[in-house]
Design a protein around this motif. Structure first.
Motif, PDB file in Angstrom:
ATOM      1  N   LYS A   1      -9.266  -0.960  -0.250  1.00  0.00           N
ATOM      2  CA  LYS A   1      -9.657  -1.618  -1.505  1.00  0.00           C
ATOM      3  C   LYS A   1      -9.409  -0.690  -2.693  1.00  0.00           C
ATOM      4  CE  LYS A   1     -12.920  -4.944   0.385  1.00  0.00           C
ATOM      5  NZ  LYS A   1     -14.338  -5.394   0.469  1.00  0.00           N
ATOM      6  N   GLU A   2      -9.624   0.606  -2.493  1.00  0.00           N
ATOM      7  CA  GLU A   2      -9.312   1.574  -3.551  1.00  0.00           C
ATOM      8  C   GLU A   2      -7.812   1.632  -3.790  1.00  0.00           C
ATOM      9  OE1 GLU A   2     -11.151   5.517  -3.440  1.00  0.00           O
ATOM     10  OE2 GLU A   2     -12.606   4.705  -2.010  1.00  0.00           O
ATOM     11  N   ALA A   3      -7.063   1.547  -2.700  1.00  0.00           N
ATOM     12  CA  ALA A   3      -5.600   1.585  -2.805  1.00  0.00           C
ATOM     13  C   ALA A   3      -5.075   0.403  -3.616  1.00  0.00           C
ATOM     14  CB  ALA A   3      -4.975   1.604  -1.414  1.00  0.00           C
ATOM     15  N   MET A   4      -5.776  -0.720  -3.538  1.00  0.00           N
ATOM     16  CA  MET A   4      -5.382  -1.894  -4.321  1.00  0.00           C
ATOM     17  C   MET A   4      -5.455  -1.596  -5.817  1.00  0.00           C
ATOM     18  SD  MET A   4      -4.389  -4.542  -2.551  1.00  0.00           S
ATOM     19  CE  MET A   4      -4.714  -6.018  -3.520  1.00  0.00           C
ATOM     20  N   LEU A   5      -6.396  -0.749  -6.208  1.00  0.00           N
ATOM     21  CA  LEU A   5      -6.513  -0.358  -7.617  1.00  0.00           C
ATOM     22  C   LEU A   5      -5.302   0.464  -8.054  1.00  0.00           C
ATOM     23  CD1 LEU A   5     -10.311   0.617  -7.718  1.00  0.00           C
ATOM     24  CD2 LEU A   5      -9.248  -1.540  -8.449  1.00  0.00           C
ATOM     25  N   ILE A   6      -4.791   1.294  -7.123  1.00  0.00           N
ATOM     26  CA  ILE A   6      -3.581   2.070  -7.420  1.00  0.00           C
ATOM     27  C   ILE A   6      -2.394   1.133  -7.596  1.00  0.00           C
ATOM     28  CG2 ILE A   6      -2.004   3.848  -6.555  1.00  0.00           C
ATOM     29  CD1 ILE A   6      -4.709   4.983  -7.262  1.00  0.00           C
ATOM     30  N   LEU A   7      -2.335   0.103  -6.754  1.00  0.00           N
ATOM     31  CA  LEU A   7      -1.263  -0.895  -6.881  1.00  0.00           C
ATOM     32  C   LEU A   7      -1.350  -1.605  -8.223  1.00  0.00           C
ATOM     33  CD1 LEU A   7       1.050  -2.327  -5.156  1.00  0.00           C
ATOM     34  CD2 LEU A   7      -0.636  -4.147  -4.813  1.00  0.00           C
ATOM     35  N   LYS A   8      -2.571  -1.934  -8.630  1.00  0.00           N
ATOM     36  CA  LYS A   8      -2.782  -2.606  -9.922  1.00  0.00           C
ATOM     37  C   LYS A   8      -2.323  -1.713 -11.068  1.00  0.00           C
ATOM     38  CE  LYS A   8      -6.402  -4.700 -12.777  1.00  0.00           C
ATOM     39  NZ  LYS A   8      -7.858  -4.903 -12.959  1.00  0.00           N
ATOM     40  N   GLU A   9      -2.688  -0.424 -10.989  1.00  0.00           N
ATOM     41  CA  GLU A   9      -2.277   0.532 -12.022  1.00  0.00           C
ATOM     42  C   GLU A   9      -0.752   0.642 -12.077  1.00  0.00           C
ATOM     43  OE1 GLU A   9      -2.331   5.330 -12.678  1.00  0.00           O
ATOM     44  OE2 GLU A   9      -4.137   4.449 -11.789  1.00  0.00           O
ATOM     45  N   MET A  10      -0.156   0.638 -10.899  1.00  0.00           N
ATOM     46  CA  MET A  10       1.299   0.707 -10.799  1.00  0.00           C
ATOM     47  C   MET A  10       1.954  -0.454 -11.568  1.00  0.00           C
ATOM     48  SD  MET A  10       3.427   0.693  -7.216  1.00  0.00           S
ATOM     49  CE  MET A  10       5.217   0.833  -7.164  1.00  0.00           C
ATOM     50  N   CYS A  11       1.428  -1.627 -11.358  1.00  0.00           N
ATOM     51  CA  CYS A  11       1.957  -2.820 -12.045  1.00  0.00           C
ATOM     52  C   CYS A  11       1.728  -2.738 -13.546  1.00  0.00           C
ATOM     53  CB  CYS A  11       1.309  -4.082 -11.482  1.00  0.00           C
ATOM     54  SG  CYS A  11       1.714  -4.409  -9.754  1.00  0.00           S
ATOM     55  N   GLU A  12       0.558  -2.226 -13.942  1.00  0.00           N
ATOM     56  CA  GLU A  12       0.240  -2.090 -15.361  1.00  0.00           C
ATOM     57  C   GLU A  12       1.168  -1.099 -16.058  1.00  0.00           C
ATOM     58  OE1 GLU A  12      -3.857  -1.014 -15.206  1.00  0.00           O
ATOM     59  OE2 GLU A  12      -4.568  -3.101 -15.048  1.00  0.00           O
ATOM     60  N   MET A  13       1.708  -0.160 -15.272  1.00  0.00           N
ATOM     61  CA  MET A  13       2.638   0.831 -15.821  1.00  0.00           C
ATOM     62  C   MET A  13       4.059   0.272 -15.926  1.00  0.00           C
ATOM     63  SD  MET A  13       1.127   3.733 -16.540  1.00  0.00           S
ATOM     64  CE  MET A  13       2.358   5.003 -16.428  1.00  0.00           C
ATOM     65  N   GLY A  14       4.207  -1.008 -15.539  1.00  0.00           N
ATOM     66  CA  GLY A  14       5.514  -1.640 -15.633  1.00  0.00           C
ATOM     67  C   GLY A  14       6.416  -1.382 -14.436  1.00  0.00           C
ATOM     68  N   LEU A  15       5.827  -0.856 -13.365  1.00  0.00           N
ATOM     69  CA  LEU A  15       6.602  -0.585 -12.150  1.00  0.00           C
ATOM     70  C   LEU A  15       6.411  -1.716 -11.150  1.00  0.00           C
ATOM     71  CD1 LEU A  15       5.684   3.184 -11.742  1.00  0.00           C
ATOM     72  CD2 LEU A  15       7.897   2.284 -12.471  1.00  0.00           C
ATOM     73  N   LYS A  16       7.497  -2.122 -10.507  1.00  0.00           N
ATOM     74  CA  LYS A  16       7.413  -3.193  -9.519  1.00  0.00           C
ATOM     75  C   LYS A  16       7.177  -2.603  -8.126  1.00  0.00           C
ATOM     76  CE  LYS A  16      10.349  -6.483 -11.987  1.00  0.00           C
ATOM     77  NZ  LYS A  16      11.597  -7.302 -11.934  1.00  0.00           N
ATOM     78  N   PRO A  17       6.084  -2.982  -7.475  1.00  0.00           N
ATOM     79  CA  PRO A  17       5.840  -2.486  -6.119  1.00  0.00           C
ATOM     80  C   PRO A  17       6.954  -2.926  -5.178  1.00  0.00           C
ATOM     81  CG  PRO A  17       3.881  -3.548  -7.019  1.00  0.00           C
ATOM     82  CD  PRO A  17       5.017  -3.870  -7.944  1.00  0.00           C
ATOM     83  N   ASN A  18       7.313  -2.046  -4.245  1.00  0.00           N
ATOM     84  CA  ASN A  18       8.319  -2.380  -3.248  1.00  0.00           C
ATOM     85  C   ASN A  18       7.691  -2.344  -1.851  1.00  0.00           C
ATOM     86  OD1 ASN A  18       7.974   0.350  -2.753  1.00  0.00           O
ATOM     87  ND2 ASN A  18       9.857   0.948  -3.802  1.00  0.00           N
ATOM     88  N   ALA A  19       8.518  -2.470  -0.836  1.00  0.00           N
ATOM     89  CA  ALA A  19       8.005  -2.492   0.542  1.00  0.00           C
ATOM     90  C   ALA A  19       7.252  -1.213   0.884  1.00  0.00           C
ATOM     91  CB  ALA A  19       9.152  -2.701   1.528  1.00  0.00           C
TER      92      ALA A  19
END
Length: 333
Positions: free
Chosen positions: A171-189
């Protein structure tokens, strides 16, 4: 003499690069190049830093850490001044050998010596710390990196997600994913797969499948690693129908199941004492020209013994012997 050595070393470098591209697991050229490099210590020829860095990098890729340190120590003896690429290679070597803290120490020493680490250098250390379970140190290092004006990239975030998920903090890792998206980066596999694995390990199958659906919705193709992680998670909780459907989806996507894939399915059925289905999967596995390994046989033999069918266990044991597998290892699984 010096001209001959230069020609020999340059030629080996080129041959080695070509071989690594076509067959990275063959290290014959690496050994030759290292022998030439170490053999020139007593003559007045110093290889260029570019050649040294190239050789160090190839040794890292070839997983020849013993040779790596021989070459690096020779560079130190010859007083060949390192640059950021040399130091990054040394940091990679420390991380590969599980010594992430030594890698971090060198990272800070670089700055003190005026050799400024770049994003790749920080990423290598962050990944190493996450792989060693030192997630808090990785998070702090990421903050330090940002303070120095370097912007985290997709690899940085994927490494942090991987490390946090390993500690069952998905669940904490999901916050990192959210931050990643907010930084304009697209999550990959590489960002999504650790999350799926993390939720699977924590028993939250529903959340893991939601993330899988999110991946697909964003046009990201699932790879073999992702499918195997999901299959393993489903099999461990006994959702065999869903696991079989997932395997069918995987094949429809053009991905070929591997031995590990079938082992997960066999183990799942064995946990339910459904030996008939487990044996059907074994047959399908062989039909796909995939050879069962010691783990495959170990699962089945142990479960046949537990379910009171020693004859089938002995039959499988005979198959193992015919395949010249290490029987003792299998029986200890």
């Amino acid at each position: 003499m010096l001209f001959t050595i230069r020609i020999a070393f340059s030629a080996l470098q080129e041959r080695m690069k070509k071989q690594l591209k076509t067959s990275p697991r063959k290290n014959g050229m690496l050994s030759e190049a290292v022998s030439v490099f170490l053999g020139i210590k007593d003559v007045e020829f110093v290889p260029s830093l570019l050649c040294c860095n190239s050789l160090l990098n190839d040794l890292i890729k070839g997983n020849r850490l013993d040779m790596f340190w021989s070459v690096y120590n020779t560079m130190v003896e010859k007083k060949i001044a390192p640059d950021v690429y040399t130091c990054t290679n040394v940091i990679k070597a420390y991380c590969k050998s599980g010594n992430a803290r030594e890698a971090r120490k060198l990272l800070f020493e670089m700055s003190e010596e005026g050799c400024i680490p770049n994003l790749v250098t920080y990423n290598v250390v962050i990944r190493g710390l996450c792989g060693s379970g030192l997630v808090e140190e990785a998070v702090e290092l990421n903050k330090t990196m940002v303070e120095k004006g370097l912007r985290p990239d997709s690899y940085t975030y994927a490494s942090l997600i991987y490390g946090i998920c390993k500690q069952k903090r998905s669940k904490e890792a999901m916050l990192i994913l959210k931050e990643m998206c907010e930084m304009g980066l697209k999550p990959n596999a590489f960002a999504y797969t650790p999350l799926i694995g993390g939720f699977m390990r924590e028993g939250d199958i529903e959340e893991a499948l939601k993330i899988k659906d999110e991946m697909v919705a964003h046009g990201i193709n699932l790879n073999l690693v992702t499918y195997n992680i999901m299959l393993n998670g489903l099999c461990k909780v006994g959702q065999m129908e869903e696991a079989i459907n997932l395997k069918a989806e995987m094949v429809a996507m053009g991905l070929c199941p591997e031995t590990k894939t079938y082992n997960y399915l066999i183990e799942g059925y064995c946990l339910q004492n459904n030996m008939e289905k487990a044996c059907e999967i074994l047959v399908e596995m062989k039909e796909r020209n995939l050879e069962p390994n010691a783990y495959t046989y170990g699962i089945l033999i142990n479960r046949f013994c537990l379910t009171g069918d020693p004859n089938k266990a002995i039959h499988l044991l005979d198959q193992m012997i015919d395949a010249e597998m290490h029987v003792a290892r299998c029986l200890l699984l």
